[in-house]
Each structure stands twice: as structure tokens, then as C-alpha cells.
Motif scaffolding. Sequence first.
Motif, PDB file in Angstrom:
ATOM      1  N   ALA A 179       2.179 -10.962  -0.131  1.00 26.09           N
ATOM      2  CA  ALA A 179       1.648  -9.920   0.762  1.00 26.09           C
ATOM      3  C   ALA A 179       0.517  -9.138   0.099  1.00 26.09           C
ATOM      4  CB  ALA A 179       2.774  -8.980   1.191  1.00 26.09           C
ATOM      5  N   LYS A 180       0.598  -8.942  -1.208  1.00 28.43           N
ATOM      6  CA  LYS A 180      -0.454  -8.207  -1.905  1.00 28.43           C
ATOM      7  C   LYS A 180      -1.796  -8.931  -1.833  1.00 28.43           C
ATOM      8  CE  LYS A 180       2.238  -5.679  -5.383  1.00 28.43           C
ATOM      9  NZ  LYS A 180       2.543  -5.555  -6.831  1.00 28.43           N
ATOM     10  N   LYS A 181      -1.739 -10.258  -1.775  1.00 28.67           N
ATOM     11  CA  LYS A 181      -2.965 -11.057  -1.775  1.00 28.67           C
ATOM     12  C   LYS A 181      -3.450 -11.368  -0.355  1.00 28.67           C
ATOM     13  CE  LYS A 181      -1.324 -13.319  -5.991  1.00 28.67           C
ATOM     14  NZ  LYS A 181      -0.769 -14.581  -6.550  1.00 28.67           N
ATOM     15  N   THR A 182      -2.715 -10.876   0.640  1.00 29.25           N
ATOM     16  CA  THR A 182      -3.029 -11.205   2.024  1.00 29.25           C
ATOM     17  C   THR A 182      -3.443  -9.950   2.783  1.00 29.25           C
ATOM     18  OG1 THR A 182      -1.330 -12.932   1.943  1.00 29.25           O
ATOM     19  CG2 THR A 182      -2.126 -12.304   4.118  1.00 29.25           C
ATOM     20  N   ASP A 183      -4.424 -10.057   3.632  1.00 29.88           N
ATOM     21  CA  ASP A 183      -4.878  -8.915   4.438  1.00 29.88           C
ATOM     22  C   ASP A 183      -3.902  -8.723   5.590  1.00 29.88           C
ATOM     23  OD1 ASP A 183      -6.349  -6.846   5.452  1.00 29.88           O
ATOM     24  OD2 ASP A 183      -7.786  -8.135   6.497  1.00 29.88           O
ATOM     25  N   ALA A 223      -4.062  -0.127  -2.428  1.00 31.51           N
ATOM     26  CA  ALA A 223      -4.476   0.754  -1.331  1.00 31.51           C
ATOM     27  C   ALA A 223      -5.107  -0.019  -0.184  1.00 31.51           C
ATOM     28  CB  ALA A 223      -5.458   1.802  -1.855  1.00 31.51           C
ATOM     29  N   SER A 224      -5.467  -1.279  -0.428  1.00 34.41           N
ATOM     30  CA  SER A 224      -6.084  -2.091   0.628  1.00 34.41           C
ATOM     31  C   SER A 224      -5.075  -2.535   1.675  1.00 34.41           C
ATOM     32  CB  SER A 224      -6.747  -3.325   0.017  1.00 34.41           C
ATOM     33  OG  SER A 224      -5.801  -4.087  -0.714  1.00 34.41           O
ATOM     34  N   GLY A 225      -3.788  -2.480   1.356  1.00 39.06           N
ATOM     35  CA  GLY A 225      -2.752  -2.926   2.296  1.00 39.06           C
ATOM     36  C   GLY A 225      -1.788  -1.810   2.640  1.00 39.06           C
ATOM     37  N   ILE A 226      -0.886  -2.103   3.572  1.00 40.16           N
ATOM     38  CA  ILE A 226       0.143  -1.135   3.967  1.00 40.16           C
ATOM     39  C   ILE A 226       1.505  -1.777   3.795  1.00 40.16           C
ATOM     40  CG2 ILE A 226       1.079   0.326   5.790  1.00 40.16           C
ATOM     41  CD1 ILE A 226      -1.617   0.395   7.107  1.00 40.16           C
ATOM     42  N   LEU A 227       2.376  -1.105   3.040  1.00 40.74           N
ATOM     43  CA  LEU A 227       3.763  -1.529   2.875  1.00 40.74           C
ATOM     44  C   LEU A 227       4.630  -0.613   3.725  1.00 40.74           C
ATOM     45  CD1 LEU A 227       6.015  -3.167   1.464  1.00 40.74           C
ATOM     46  CD2 LEU A 227       5.996  -1.423  -0.336  1.00 40.74           C
ATOM     47  N   MET A 228       5.307  -1.187   4.697  1.00 42.02           N
ATOM     48  CA  MET A 228       6.224  -0.423   5.545  1.00 42.02           C
ATOM     49  C   MET A 228       7.658  -0.856   5.250  1.00 42.02           C
ATOM     50  SD  MET A 228       4.332  -0.329   9.261  1.00 42.02           S
ATOM     51  CE  MET A 228       2.897   0.705   9.527  1.00 42.02           C
TER      52      MET A 228
END
Length: 372
Positions: A179-183, A223-228
Motif C-alpha cells: 500500500a505504501k508503494k501504491t497510489d 504523507a502521500s497516502g492515507i491510512l484508514m
Amino acid sequence: MNKITNELFSDFIQLARTALTGRQQDVQLVIHRASKKFKQDYPELTESLVSLLQESPTRTTPLRKHSETPLPVDLDSRLQLLKVESSVLDNELIVSENIKNDLSQLLSERRNSKALMKHGLHPTKSVLFTGPPGVGKTMAAKWVASQLDKPLLVLDLAAVMSSFLGRTGNNIRFVLDYAKKTDCILLLDELDSIAKRRDDSSEIGELKRLVTVLLQEIDDWPASGILMAATNHPDLLDPAIWRRFELVVNFDNPTADQIEKQVTSLLRDEMEDANTWGKILSFVLLGKSFSEIERQINLTRKAAAIDGSSLADKLENMIVSGEGLSKEQRTQIACALYDSGVVTQRKAQELTGVARETIRKHAKRQLNKSNI
């Protein structure tokens, strides 16, 4: 253009936009929703659309822009660890004003990330949704993903729990690294199944180490992604988990006004007096979750379709049967129905079984209060 033409135009544009993404399940969902919306005004169109849906094969929704990268799988079972949620909502998102403000703030930060970065700030990157089952936590995550035009990946933490906890830890690391490497937006569902209090003496050491790993991953989330994350049992969470999430959004069972809005939305394509039924059933269904309400309304619609009977008659049966309602609750519903102005005293009596005299006495007391 009239209202119907406007809606047709809007739906056609949405269908074209969705089709260009190549996500077949999303296209099918848009067509299904349109077939319901125009059922009364264009029955032949609806029949044609339904036929197309029945002929069309289904497949797993692919990840846009990352279809070349396979989803992470469990090394032993080879089952996918992530589920890709459709970005098209079945129903309108209905939430409180506070939740709406929180979600709007989240979107605003993402859309103005450059302005934040100029001041040394970053947009919110971790969000925790809490509340009982069926109150809109997953739908809120889907709504945010749809607004930002990003895929929503869902990891059900309860589902990946293994009897071999070391394997569970590896699975979670695979998912988080992917997930960190995926938009995308990653949703950790059933967070409490893993992130339990580390002072819980009943938990073994390996599970406590998983909590530590999870804490580190949340801290290091880009910061480029969102973890919910979502939990039905916030009281079970380790205290350190709360501090890691930048935004905590609390969901509750819907209010009467929210139930009225949901029921009206669910019945709008079936009945001309959907607004009236939304008001009536908002009293009957109070205390239930959004998912319970939708399930009950859809079961009623199906029963009417199978019997060929009136949907209004089936909805009235929901009130008449009064499953689980006490005498006091029936009285409250009867009086509330009459006070709302949507039914007469006689109709309120027929639906609830409460004597008209009881309803009259209540109405008289209310009138006296208003005159004081």
C-alpha cells in the motif's frame, strides 16, 4: 432541460467517465443504479439495462494504474490479502454534520497539499473510524476514495489472523509495504482484532509484538497516502493506537432525521410518497443501524415484488407487526406519527394498535404545552 433530461445527461457522463477507467464492476454498478432511477419514467430502458447486466460477466475490479502489480497473497493459501472496493457508492452517504466537516477537512487538505507543504505541514495521513457495526464507517472510506479518485484497498485484519502468528505478521507487512508503494487509500478493518491493549494478560507475546509493528507502520506512513482504520470496539484498542491517528471520527446509529433521509432515498424510485414513508418509518426504525435499515427495506421490496402486492401494504406490515416493540414504544410511535402530520388519528391507530383516545389525550397535552 427538464429534471429527467438533466439526470439522464448526468448519468451518461458518469457512465462514460467510469467506462474509460476500465473498471467493469464500477460500470455495472452505475448501470444498475440508473436502471432503478428511471424505472418509472422509462420502463423499456430499464428492462434493456437489466438484460445487459444479466448477460455481462463479472470479474474482480482491477487496480487502476497498478494492474501490472499483483495484489499481495498469503504464501500458503495463495489467497489475496486485500480486497479492492468499488469507488461507486450504492447509496448517498448520510452522516452527521460533525462527520461531514471532518471528511470535508480531510479532502480539503489533500486537494491543497502544496499550500500546506509551503508552510512545512502535511495533509492528514491517518484516520480512525469508530462506532458500532453498520453505521457507515466503510461507506465513508469509499466516499473519500471516490472523491479523491483513488482505489480503496481493504484489509480485514480479523480475516488474516492465522493460528501461526508469525505468518500473520508477515501478511500484514506484505500488505502495508504494498500500500505504501501504491497510489491508494488503505483501510484496516476490524483493527481491534490485532491492536489490542498490550497490558491485556490474556494476549500472548507475539500478538503484542504485532501491535508494536503496527504502531511503527502508522508513524512511518508516507504523507502521500492515507491510512484508514475502523473498529467496532474502541475500548479494546491499545492506548498508544489512539495517539498515532491524526484524526478520529466517531460514528453512531442514525438519528430519526438521518433514517428519514435514508428510507426516502431507498424508496424514491419505487413510490411517489417516499417522503411520507421516510417520515413514518423514521420512528419505527429508530435505534437500528444504516445497514440494518437498508436490509429491512430491501427485504420488504423483494417480498412485494415476489407477491405482486403493493409496497405500501408491505411497509404498513412492518409497523403493524411491530417486531420487538413494547406497548410504550407503540404509543410513542402512534403519537409521533400523528404529531408529524403524515397520518390521521385513525390511520395511526390502524398501524400501531394504539387507541385513538390515547392519541387524542397526547395531542391535547401537546396543545396545552404549546399554549403555555
